[in-house]
Design a protein around this motif. Structure first.
Motif, PDB file in Angstrom:
ATOM      1  N   ARG A 173      42.812  24.594  51.240  1.00  0.00           N
ATOM      2  CA  ARG A 173      41.596  24.759  52.041  1.00  0.00           C
ATOM      3  C   ARG A 173      40.515  25.605  51.378  1.00  0.00           C
ATOM      4  N   VAL A 174      40.748  26.079  50.183  1.00  0.00           N
ATOM      5  CA  VAL A 174      39.773  26.955  49.525  1.00  0.00           C
ATOM      6  C   VAL A 174      38.695  26.101  48.858  1.00  0.00           C
ATOM      7  N   ASP A 175      37.469  26.263  49.306  1.00  0.00           N
ATOM      8  CA  ASP A 175      36.362  25.501  48.748  1.00  0.00           C
ATOM      9  C   ASP A 175      35.860  26.101  47.437  1.00  0.00           C
ATOM     10  N   VAL A 176      35.817  27.431  47.371  1.00  0.00           N
ATOM     11  CA  VAL A 176      35.388  28.116  46.155  1.00  0.00           C
ATOM     12  C   VAL A 176      36.334  29.267  45.870  1.00  0.00           C
ATOM     13  N   LEU A 177      36.920  29.252  44.678  1.00  0.00           N
ATOM     14  CA  LEU A 177      37.838  30.296  44.255  1.00  0.00           C
ATOM     15  C   LEU A 177      37.142  31.110  43.165  1.00  0.00           C
ATOM     16  N   LEU A 178      36.836  32.359  43.466  1.00  0.00           N
ATOM     17  CA  LEU A 178      36.236  33.266  42.492  1.00  0.00           C
ATOM     18  C   LEU A 178      37.359  33.999  41.769  1.00  0.00           C
ATOM     19  N   ALA A 179      37.421  33.848  40.468  1.00  0.00           N
ATOM     20  CA  ALA A 179      38.498  34.465  39.692  1.00  0.00           C
ATOM     21  C   ALA A 179      37.890  35.307  38.583  1.00  0.00           C
ATOM     22  N   ASN A 180      37.366  36.476  38.950  1.00  0.00           N
ATOM     23  CA  ASN A 180      36.807  37.389  37.945  1.00  0.00           C
ATOM     24  C   ASN A 180      37.950  38.217  37.358  1.00  0.00           C
ATOM     25  N   VAL A 181      38.833  37.521  36.668  1.00  0.00           N
ATOM     26  CA  VAL A 181      40.059  38.130  36.150  1.00  0.00           C
ATOM     27  C   VAL A 181      39.755  38.949  34.901  1.00  0.00           C
ATOM     28  N   PRO A 182      40.622  39.900  34.550  1.00  0.00           N
ATOM     29  CA  PRO A 182      40.438  40.607  33.271  1.00  0.00           C
ATOM     30  C   PRO A 182      40.537  39.620  32.120  1.00  0.00           C
ATOM     31  N   TYR A 183      39.561  39.682  31.186  1.00  0.00           N
ATOM     32  CA  TYR A 183      39.588  38.713  30.094  1.00  0.00           C
ATOM     33  C   TYR A 183      39.319  39.332  28.724  1.00  0.00           C
ATOM     34  N   VAL A 184      39.411  40.647  28.631  1.00  0.00           N
ATOM     35  CA  VAL A 184      39.246  41.293  27.331  1.00  0.00           C
ATOM     36  C   VAL A 184      40.579  41.221  26.578  1.00  0.00           C
ATOM     37  N   PRO A 185      40.595  40.665  25.370  1.00  0.00           N
ATOM     38  CA  PRO A 185      41.837  40.647  24.590  1.00  0.00           C
ATOM     39  C   PRO A 185      42.335  42.075  24.355  1.00  0.00           C
ATOM     40  N   THR A 186      43.630  42.253  24.390  1.00  0.00           N
ATOM     41  CA  THR A 186      44.222  43.587  24.274  1.00  0.00           C
ATOM     42  C   THR A 186      43.700  44.355  23.065  1.00  0.00           C
ATOM     43  N   ALA A 187      43.600  43.702  21.926  1.00  0.00           N
ATOM     44  CA  ALA A 187      43.177  44.385  20.699  1.00  0.00           C
ATOM     45  C   ALA A 187      41.729  44.853  20.758  1.00  0.00           C
ATOM     46  N   GLN A 188      40.942  44.294  21.693  1.00  0.00           N
ATOM     47  CA  GLN A 188      39.534  44.671  21.774  1.00  0.00           C
ATOM     48  C   GLN A 188      39.264  45.784  22.789  1.00  0.00           C
ATOM     49  N   ILE A 189      40.285  46.177  23.532  1.00  0.00           N
ATOM     50  CA  ILE A 189      40.113  47.250  24.526  1.00  0.00           C
ATOM     51  C   ILE A 189      39.595  48.516  23.852  1.00  0.00           C
ATOM     52  N   ALA A 190      40.095  48.796  22.665  1.00  0.00           N
ATOM     53  CA  ALA A 190      39.715  50.025  21.955  1.00  0.00           C
ATOM     54  C   ALA A 190      38.236  50.077  21.598  1.00  0.00           C
ATOM     55  N   PHE A 191      37.573  48.921  21.616  1.00  0.00           N
ATOM     56  CA  PHE A 191      36.164  48.881  21.224  1.00  0.00           C
ATOM     57  C   PHE A 191      35.218  48.861  22.419  1.00  0.00           C
ATOM     58  N   LEU A 192      35.767  48.920  23.619  1.00  0.00           N
ATOM     59  CA  LEU A 192      34.924  48.967  24.809  1.00  0.00           C
ATOM     60  C   LEU A 192      34.232  50.326  24.908  1.00  0.00           C
ATOM     61  N   PRO A 193      33.093  50.403  25.608  1.00  0.00           N
ATOM     62  CA  PRO A 193      32.461  51.710  25.834  1.00  0.00           C
ATOM     63  C   PRO A 193      33.446  52.673  26.491  1.00  0.00           C
ATOM     64  N   GLU A 194      33.366  53.929  26.121  1.00  0.00           N
ATOM     65  CA  GLU A 194      34.313  54.926  26.610  1.00  0.00           C
ATOM     66  C   GLU A 194      34.362  54.987  28.129  1.00  0.00           C
ATOM     67  N   GLU A 195      33.223  54.831  28.774  1.00  0.00           N
ATOM     68  CA  GLU A 195      33.193  54.909  30.237  1.00  0.00           C
ATOM     69  C   GLU A 195      34.174  53.932  30.860  1.00  0.00           C
ATOM     70  N   PHE A 196      34.243  52.725  30.308  1.00  0.00           N
ATOM     71  CA  PHE A 196      35.138  51.719  30.850  1.00  0.00           C
ATOM     72  C   PHE A 196      36.566  51.923  30.337  1.00  0.00           C
ATOM     73  N   ARG A 197      36.665  52.091  29.032  1.00  0.00           N
ATOM     74  CA  ARG A 197      37.980  52.152  28.386  1.00  0.00           C
ATOM     75  C   ARG A 197      38.825  53.312  28.893  1.00  0.00           C
ATOM     76  N   VAL A 198      38.193  54.448  29.141  1.00  0.00           N
ATOM     77  CA  VAL A 198      38.934  55.649  29.529  1.00  0.00           C
ATOM     78  C   VAL A 198      39.134  55.754  31.042  1.00  0.00           C
ATOM     79  N   HIS A 199      38.122  55.357  31.805  1.00  0.00           N
ATOM     80  CA  HIS A 199      38.138  55.669  33.227  1.00  0.00           C
ATOM     81  C   HIS A 199      38.552  54.518  34.144  1.00  0.00           C
TER      82      HIS A 199
END
Length: 257
Positions: A152-178
């Protein structure tokens, strides 16, 4: 004596004036609280957590420490979803975080049933505050959802995590740490969670239902393959200004007998 703006600017805050105003508002006249908020901001703490809300598509949404902060780029996902959502539709927001995406996507669509879910208890608490008229469940993806949603779901929003594990270290500190790592880490290629969602989506989508997800440019071909492998027909919507891409997977009637 340096002003709040001076301290923020010296710490590298690009929008020091705006942030100073927000922190002053949050302190509500309490000088000691303002000093504490400024000190935490200077140390790199996300301003959204300090003021207790995040701005998304022009609206303020309550947020708590560690909960995924909705990004400006994700507004494309909400705008795209709105083109498919009509009055009386059922919308499912998986990995809902604060609930901002579902709220904006269904804004003004009378009679819409909005269902949201997240595995993070803090996110669920925020979503329940931000979505007082929606059904918000705590659990892993589809697991906590009521059975009456199947098909019965007409629209499924799937804003899932999609950053590859190896790239987490390169995210801005605000996101990566907190932010909680589970809200960012999509596995080796960033598509671990999406594969799980896509595999189950056809059981929950209506005959003309659609799954919408955000993806990085380098992932688009792989995302198309994942959705196609589940019987969905993928198309991509791109915003060159924000360099954001949304992939829409449409149900194929051949899935049904």
């Amino acid at each position: 004596m340096p002003t709040v703006i001076d301290r923020l600017r010296a710490a590298g805050c690009v929008f020091a004036e705006d942030e100073a105003a927000l922190l002053t508002e949050a302190a509500a006249g309490d000088g000691q609280r303002l000093a504490t908020l400024v000190e935490r901001r200077v140390q790199g703490y996300p301003i959204e957590y300090l003021v207790g809300w995040a701005l998304f598509a022009g609206e303020r949404f309550a947020i708590e420490d560690g909960v995924f902060i909705p990004r400006h780029r994700t507004e494309l996902l909400a705008v795209t979803a709105r083109t498919f959502i009509h009055s009386g539709h059922t919308v499912l927001d998986l990995c809902c975080g604060t609930g901002a995406l579902g709220a904006v996507a269904t804004r003004g669509r009378e009679g819409t049933r909005l269902v949201a879910a997240d595995v993070d208890p803090a996110a669920v608490a925020c979503a329940r505050r931000n979505l007082p008229h929606a059904e918000v469940y705590e659990g892993d993806l589809f697991d906590p959802l009521p059975e009456d949603l199947r098909g019965r779901v007409d629209v499924l929003l799937a804003n899932v995590p999609y950053v590859p594990t190896a790239q987490i270290a390169f995210l801005p500190e605000e996101f990566r740490v907190h932010e909680r790592r589970a809200a960012l880490d999509g596995g080796d290629d960033g598509l671990r969670v999406l594969r799980r969602v896509a595999a189950e989506a056809p059981r929950w989508l209506a005959r003309d239902g659609r799954l919408l997800t955000e993806a990085g440019d380098a992932q688009l071909d792989a995302v198309h393959a994942v959705l196609a492998g589940s019987g969905l027909t993928p198309t991509t919507v791109t915003d060159p200004e924000t360099e954001t891409s949304v992939v829409v997977g449409s149900m194929s009637r051949t899935i049904y007998p």
